[in-house]
Motif scaffolding. Sequence first.
Motif, PDB file in Angstrom:
ATOM      1  N   PHE A  13     -10.335  27.128  -6.694  1.00 51.77           N
ATOM      2  CA  PHE A  13      -8.939  27.096  -6.268  1.00 51.77           C
ATOM      3  C   PHE A  13      -8.096  26.574  -7.420  1.00 51.77           C
ATOM      4  O   PHE A  13      -8.354  25.489  -7.948  1.00 51.77           O
ATOM      5  CB  PHE A  13      -8.810  26.197  -5.033  1.00 51.77           C
ATOM      6  CG  PHE A  13      -7.410  26.026  -4.530  1.00 51.77           C
ATOM      7  CD1 PHE A  13      -6.610  27.125  -4.274  1.00 51.77           C
ATOM      8  CD2 PHE A  13      -6.898  24.765  -4.297  1.00 51.77           C
ATOM      9  CE1 PHE A  13      -5.321  26.975  -3.794  1.00 51.77           C
ATOM     10  CE2 PHE A  13      -5.612  24.597  -3.817  1.00 51.77           C
ATOM     11  CZ  PHE A  13      -4.821  25.699  -3.560  1.00 51.77           C
ATOM     12  N   LYS A  14      -7.074  27.348  -7.812  1.00 52.40           N
ATOM     13  CA  LYS A  14      -6.304  27.000  -8.998  1.00 52.40           C
ATOM     14  C   LYS A  14      -5.248  25.934  -8.703  1.00 52.40           C
ATOM     15  O   LYS A  14      -5.225  24.864  -9.328  1.00 52.40           O
ATOM     16  CB  LYS A  14      -5.637  28.254  -9.569  1.00 52.40           C
ATOM     17  CG  LYS A  14      -5.007  28.059 -10.933  1.00 52.40           C
ATOM     18  CD  LYS A  14      -4.535  29.410 -11.481  1.00 52.40           C
ATOM     19  CE  LYS A  14      -3.925  29.273 -12.862  1.00 52.40           C
ATOM     20  NZ  LYS A  14      -3.456  30.582 -13.379  1.00 52.40           N
ATOM     21  N   ASN A  15      -4.367  26.219  -7.723  1.00 49.89           N
ATOM     22  CA  ASN A  15      -3.321  25.244  -7.388  1.00 49.89           C
ATOM     23  C   ASN A  15      -2.689  25.636  -6.065  1.00 49.89           C
ATOM     24  O   ASN A  15      -2.892  26.743  -5.569  1.00 49.89           O
ATOM     25  CB  ASN A  15      -2.255  25.167  -8.479  1.00 49.89           C
ATOM     26  CG  ASN A  15      -1.619  23.780  -8.554  1.00 49.89           C
ATOM     27  OD1 ASN A  15      -1.711  22.989  -7.613  1.00 49.89           O
ATOM     28  ND2 ASN A  15      -0.987  23.484  -9.669  1.00 49.89           N
ATOM     29  N   TYR A  16      -1.908  24.701  -5.489  1.00 44.86           N
ATOM     30  CA  TYR A  16      -1.326  24.915  -4.172  1.00 44.86           C
ATOM     31  C   TYR A  16      -0.402  26.127  -4.178  1.00 44.86           C
ATOM     32  O   TYR A  16       0.294  26.407  -5.155  1.00 44.86           O
ATOM     33  CB  TYR A  16      -0.591  23.657  -3.713  1.00 44.86           C
ATOM     34  CG  TYR A  16      -1.506  22.465  -3.640  1.00 44.86           C
ATOM     35  CD1 TYR A  16      -2.565  22.445  -2.739  1.00 44.86           C
ATOM     36  CD2 TYR A  16      -1.340  21.375  -4.493  1.00 44.86           C
ATOM     37  CE1 TYR A  16      -3.432  21.367  -2.682  1.00 44.86           C
ATOM     38  CE2 TYR A  16      -2.208  20.292  -4.437  1.00 44.86           C
ATOM     39  CZ  TYR A  16      -3.255  20.289  -3.527  1.00 44.86           C
ATOM     40  OH  TYR A  16      -4.118  19.229  -3.474  1.00 44.86           O
ATOM     41  N   VAL A  17      -0.389  26.837  -3.046  1.00 51.06           N
ATOM     42  CA  VAL A  17       0.235  28.151  -2.960  1.00 51.06           C
ATOM     43  C   VAL A  17       1.491  28.093  -2.108  1.00 51.06           C
ATOM     44  O   VAL A  17       1.520  27.456  -1.055  1.00 51.06           O
ATOM     45  CB  VAL A  17      -0.757  29.165  -2.354  1.00 51.06           C
ATOM     46  CG1 VAL A  17      -0.095  30.507  -2.118  1.00 51.06           C
ATOM     47  CG2 VAL A  17      -1.978  29.312  -3.252  1.00 51.06           C
TER      48      VAL A  17
END
Length: 349
Positions: A13-17
């Motif tokens: 997971f890269k970052n909050y969406v």
Amino acid sequence: MAKFEVKNKQVLFKNYVEGFPKESDMIVTDASTIRLKVPADAPNSVLLKNLYLSCDPVTRIRMRKPGDETSSYFTPYAPGSPLSGYGVGEVVDSGHPDFKEGDLVWGTTKWEHYTLITQSESLHKIQHADVPLSYYTGILGMPGMTAYAGFNEVCSPKKGEYVFISAASGAVGQLVGQLAKLLGCYVVGSAGSKEKVDLLKNKLNFDEAFNYKEEHDLTAALKRYFPEGIDIYFENVGGKFLDAVLLNMRVHGRIAVCGMISQYNLEKPEGVTNLMCLVYKRIHMQGFTVRDYYHLYPRYLDYILPCIREGKVIYLEDIAEGLDNGPSALVGLFSGRNVGKQLVSISHQ
């Protein structure tokens, strides 16, 4: 299997969406390695080789920043960590007395080739391998239990009642419709393409189905299919669907709120304006979570396995091959790209 160290491909997971998730919100990497043996400092753990991973709408909820109203129930993903969710795996090594090497299980795992499970209570041992193992991400796993519990326990259905299901070709909806038909109900489903509508009517035995994208007035569409009103609504979409359904419910109707996928990507959820119908029509509307019903899983298996084996129930799957295609498969859920239960095949057992 030899106890050596191997590369462990993962989806991180890269970052909050915000808004609709994109493939770029996830990173596929094989930079990690894992030793194929339960570590000495985690003696009750189970090491899995993942075979299938489930793509579920709840994944989008877990991509939100911590602190909103869902955080107390759905733990947000940590940036830089693998996605997690339901899957099917084979035990590679075990320090837990209830699991041994070679066992097949389903439960909560991570989006990677191998996962060390330290909380084995989330795992269910697979006792019936004469049906496709992929089914344990769907009809024999969480979505199946969701359909069974939501329809039978929450809706209290009776033979001859009128049932409407939104997102009816999805992992849960397709089974709810078939359960209702087996009971002797009249069943209508909505979906987002002609292909899905045809499948509902011609393969899954729904009485009627319609493409909601072609309907300019959902209230009128429901009146057309339910001139006498709806007894049971299985809610998967929310927003304008719920508003239209409320106007078409019968007195003492029941609504099982399973999910509201149309709202997950909106910064400001749509309002519902027809809630007074709950009062006028004495409608019972109940939200539910499958976690409250897993004690019924053995009873569910006793019911559904003969239905599968005898061809009384059909389950549609949309299988993406390989972890590299996982992000695309997951993102496709929110545009309706999948036909049937979306899952990712990692390794064939």
